[in-house]
Design a protein around this motif. Structure first.
Motif, PDB file in Angstrom:
ATOM      1  N   ARG A 138       0.835  -1.209   0.000  1.00 37.31           N
ATOM      2  CA  ARG A 138       0.000   0.000   0.000  1.00 37.31           C
ATOM      3  C   ARG A 138       0.866   1.254   0.000  1.00 37.31           C
ATOM      4  O   ARG A 138       0.620   2.204  -0.754  1.00 37.31           O
ATOM      5  N   ARG A 139       1.915   1.267   0.835  1.00 39.82           N
ATOM      6  CA  ARG A 139       2.808   2.425   0.895  1.00 39.82           C
ATOM      7  C   ARG A 139       3.574   2.598  -0.405  1.00 39.82           C
ATOM      8  O   ARG A 139       3.737   3.724  -0.892  1.00 39.82           O
ATOM      9  N   ALA A 140       4.017   1.478  -1.002  1.00 43.31           N
ATOM     10  CA  ALA A 140       4.753   1.571  -2.272  1.00 43.31           C
ATOM     11  C   ALA A 140       3.873   2.140  -3.379  1.00 43.31           C
ATOM     12  O   ALA A 140       4.333   2.893  -4.235  1.00 43.31           O
ATOM     13  N   VAL A 141       2.594   1.776  -3.387  1.00 42.86           N
ATOM     14  CA  VAL A 141       1.665   2.339  -4.370  1.00 42.86           C
ATOM     15  C   VAL A 141       1.552   3.841  -4.176  1.00 42.86           C
ATOM     16  O   VAL A 141       1.563   4.622  -5.145  1.00 42.86           O
ATOM     17  N   ASP A 142       1.443   4.284  -2.935  1.00 44.57           N
ATOM     18  CA  ASP A 142       1.364   5.722  -2.654  1.00 44.57           C
ATOM     19  C   ASP A 142       2.623   6.446  -3.111  1.00 44.57           C
ATOM     20  O   ASP A 142       2.570   7.555  -3.664  1.00 44.57           O
ATOM     21  N   ASP A 143       3.783   5.808  -2.879  1.00 40.23           N
ATOM     22  CA  ASP A 143       5.051   6.462  -3.207  1.00 40.23           C
ATOM     23  C   ASP A 143       5.272   6.579  -4.711  1.00 40.23           C
ATOM     24  O   ASP A 143       5.783   7.583  -5.200  1.00 40.23           O
ATOM     25  N   HIS A 144       4.908   5.538  -5.471  1.00 45.64           N
ATOM     26  CA  HIS A 144       5.222   5.512  -6.898  1.00 45.64           C
ATOM     27  C   HIS A 144       4.113   6.095  -7.770  1.00 45.64           C
ATOM     28  O   HIS A 144       4.363   6.496  -8.913  1.00 45.64           O
ATOM     29  N   ARG A 145       2.882   6.077  -7.287  1.00 44.60           N
ATOM     30  CA  ARG A 145       1.754   6.710  -7.982  1.00 44.60           C
ATOM     31  C   ARG A 145       1.625   6.252  -9.443  1.00 44.60           C
ATOM     32  O   ARG A 145       1.435   7.054 -10.351  1.00 44.60           O
ATOM     33  N   ARG A 146       1.773   4.950  -9.648  1.00 48.99           N
ATOM     34  CA  ARG A 146       1.539   4.375 -10.976  1.00 48.99           C
ATOM     35  C   ARG A 146       0.603   3.182 -10.840  1.00 48.99           C
ATOM     36  O   ARG A 146       0.325   2.721  -9.739  1.00 48.99           O
ATOM     37  N   LYS A 147       0.137   2.681 -11.960  1.00 45.43           N
ATOM     38  CA  LYS A 147      -0.840   1.600 -11.962  1.00 45.43           C
ATOM     39  C   LYS A 147      -0.196   0.274 -12.358  1.00 45.43           C
ATOM     40  O   LYS A 147       0.810   0.242 -13.067  1.00 45.43           O
ATOM     41  N   GLY A 148      -0.807  -0.803 -11.898  1.00 48.04           N
ATOM     42  CA  GLY A 148      -0.368  -2.136 -12.294  1.00 48.04           C
ATOM     43  C   GLY A 148       1.016  -2.508 -11.815  1.00 48.04           C
ATOM     44  O   GLY A 148       1.728  -3.255 -12.488  1.00 48.04           O
ATOM     45  N   LEU A 149       1.411  -2.037 -10.630  1.00 48.05           N
ATOM     46  CA  LEU A 149       2.765  -2.273 -10.144  1.00 48.05           C
ATOM     47  C   LEU A 149       2.928  -3.633  -9.474  1.00 48.05           C
ATOM     48  O   LEU A 149       3.958  -4.292  -9.635  1.00 48.05           O
ATOM     49  N   TYR A 150       1.930  -4.041  -8.701  1.00 48.36           N
ATOM     50  CA  TYR A 150       2.101  -5.213  -7.842  1.00 48.36           C
ATOM     51  C   TYR A 150       0.886  -6.137  -7.936  1.00 48.36           C
ATOM     52  O   TYR A 150      -0.252  -5.687  -8.085  1.00 48.36           O
ATOM     53  N   LEU A 151       1.176  -7.426  -7.830  1.00 45.55           N
ATOM     54  CA  LEU A 151       0.146  -8.454  -7.782  1.00 45.55           C
ATOM     55  C   LEU A 151       0.352  -9.276  -6.519  1.00 45.55           C
ATOM     56  O   LEU A 151       1.486  -9.593  -6.153  1.00 45.55           O
ATOM     57  N   LEU A 152      -0.737  -9.598  -5.854  1.00 45.02           N
ATOM     58  CA  LEU A 152      -0.673 -10.455  -4.676  1.00 45.02           C
ATOM     59  C   LEU A 152      -1.634 -11.614  -4.882  1.00 45.02           C
ATOM     60  O   LEU A 152      -2.766 -11.414  -5.342  1.00 45.02           O
ATOM     61  N   THR A 153      -1.191 -12.811  -4.561  1.00 43.65           N
ATOM     62  CA  THR A 153      -2.095 -13.960  -4.582  1.00 43.65           C
ATOM     63  C   THR A 153      -2.116 -14.575  -3.195  1.00 43.65           C
ATOM     64  O   THR A 153      -1.114 -14.571  -2.478  1.00 43.65           O
ATOM     65  N   GLY A 154      -3.286 -15.111  -2.821  1.00 45.14           N
ATOM     66  CA  GLY A 154      -3.409 -15.716  -1.508  1.00 45.14           C
ATOM     67  C   GLY A 154      -4.464 -16.800  -1.490  1.00 45.14           C
ATOM     68  O   GLY A 154      -5.479 -16.694  -2.170  1.00 45.14           O
ATOM     69  N   SER A 155      -4.221 -17.841  -0.704  1.00 47.51           N
ATOM     70  CA  SER A 155      -5.173 -18.939  -0.584  1.00 47.51           C
ATOM     71  C   SER A 155      -5.769 -19.032   0.814  1.00 47.51           C
ATOM     72  O   SER A 155      -6.413 -20.019   1.152  1.00 47.51           O
ATOM     73  N   ALA A 156      -5.538 -17.996   1.622  1.00 51.72           N
ATOM     74  CA  ALA A 156      -6.167 -17.916   2.946  1.00 51.72           C
ATOM     75  C   ALA A 156      -6.137 -16.472   3.385  1.00 51.72           C
ATOM     76  O   ALA A 156      -5.193 -15.739   3.078  1.00 51.72           O
TER      77      ALA A 156
END
Length: 417
Positions: A87-105
């Protein structure tokens, strides 16, 4: 990856990456989250097995964000602090499509996380629908049904025995082309790992034997509201009923692992005073979980078509959830306690459009299902909800038909997005 089968969620993911800095795709294990996201990621960090990456998160987390983007953090829930870092990295870089997260729980309850609103988009991924696995041609789209189009589709080519085999095999990408006997062996091991490893990891007092009995009990009553008293007795077995708190913990764990996916109750404004059930109807995320928990195959289902109908309902609901998710739809069920009437699924769009669905394995049950839909629609206060966009019977029959009474009949093997 030449063997990759396109998923409905592919287009959703691309759309979310255009407007969000990060996207979380969650879903139960083995539904294909990693395979889908690695196709678009430039960097892949597998946090469930990469101890070095997990150690870096504790000491120099900023280094993990210096890799080429999009960066995939696979099984991110193994390091829950990562959420706030993304979340903080998104705020700092202010660009789209930077990170993907996958989770099974979902993470532990004591994990403190910012909501991520406006920074991290969310997508749910389920096992493959019949359209995705190649067992439906998708000639009748859910979107077209909701638009009020007079739909026509190809003739269903799957027989009832073949549909029952699809229930037993399920939509798991690794096994969707397997013989049902091999698939059931795979699923048996899947459930054993669930009971012995995955559920106990989520908290104390997780008895694997109890979990196995709970899965079987849920499978016997799939497509119905939970009877907690009966579950407590069946799960406890010879030692006596388990405590209500213990049952709640087990059910919570199965939902956090996204194996159990309850269908909440819809409480519309009605023309008459009607007492409605508010208890969710429980379903597994894939019908094969139920049949594997019971140890049954296609022949067993064919010998008990009444029970098979409930498992068919779960398969149809799985597919409807997948096809309607890109539309922003929510699904619920409707139960009238006084008249003992029910509608299997109510679909609502954000703009207020709604439709009602009944799921019937047998072609001969279509007339009764259509009558139920019409009777239900006549009770809804359309001054508050508007007229239904569609009344639909999804069945295991042969033909796509728009009946004279306005009800549309669609074989599941021609349904698609």
């Amino acid at each position: 990856m030449t063997d990759y089968r396109p998923r409905v969620v592919d287009a959703e993911l691309a759309r979310r990456m255009r407007v969000m800095g990060a996207v979380l795709i969650d879903g139960p294990k083995a539904v294909g989250k990693t395979q889908t996201t690695t196709r678009v990621a430039k960097t892949v960090l597998r946090l469930d097995v990469d101890r070095v990456a997990r150690a870096a998160l504790e000491t120099v987390p900023e280094q993990l964000f210096e890799y080429p983007t999009p960066i995939l953090f696979d099984e991110w829930q193994e390091t829950p602090d990562l959420w706030n870092l993304v979340r903080r990295a998104v705020d700092d870089h202010r660009r789209k499509g930077l990170y993907l997260l996958t989770g099974s729980a979902t993470p532990r309850d004591d994990t403190r996380m910012h909501s991520g609103a406006g920074r991290i988009g969310r997508l749910r991924m389920r096992p493959m629908s019949l359209f995705e696995s190649g067992h439906s041609d998708g000639s009748v789209g859910v979107a077209a049904l909701l638009d009020g189009e007079r739909v026509t589709g190809t003739t269903n080519t799957l027989t009832v025995p073949q549909l029952l085999e699809r229930i037993v095999v399920g939509g798991w990408p690794e096994i969707t082309d397997w013989d049902w006997t091999d698939a059931r062996d795979w699923l048996t091991d899947y459930l054993r790992n669930l009971a012995e490893v995955d559920v106990p990891r989520l908290g104390p007092r997780r008895n694997p034997g109890n979990i196995a009995r709970l899965l079987a009990s849920l499978a016997r009553a799939v497509g119905t509201p939970l009877n907690r008293s009966a579950l407590e007795v069946e799960v406890g077995g010879a030692t006596g009923p388990i405590a209500s708190e213990t049952l709640n913990n087990y059910l919570d764990a199965l939902e956090r692992l996204m194996v159990l996916e309850p269908l909440p109750a819809w409480r519309p404004h009605m023309r008459s005073r009607t007492r409605l059930r508010t208890t969710p109807v429980h379903h597994f995320v894939d019908p094969s979980i139920g049949t594997a928990a019971l140890g049954v195959g296609p022949a067993d289902l064919l010998a008990d078509l009444n029970a098979a109908g409930f498992h068919f309902e779960s398969m149809a609901l799985r597919d409807l959830r997948i096809y309607s998710q890109p539309l922003g739809a929510t699904l619920s069920s409707w139960r009238d306690t006084q008249a003992n009437k029910e509608i299997d699924a109510i679909l609502e769009l954000p703009n207020g459009t709604w439709a009602a669905f009944e799921f019937k394995l047998g072609e001969g049950a279509t007339d009764a299902a259509a009558e139920s839909l019409k009777a239900f629609a006549s009770k809804v206060d359309t001054r508050k909800h508007g007229e239904p966009a569609a009344l639909v019977v999804i069945n295991g029959g042969r033909f796509t038909v728009r009946r004279d009474d306005g009800v549309t009949v669609v074989p599941l093997s021609v349904l698609g997005p």
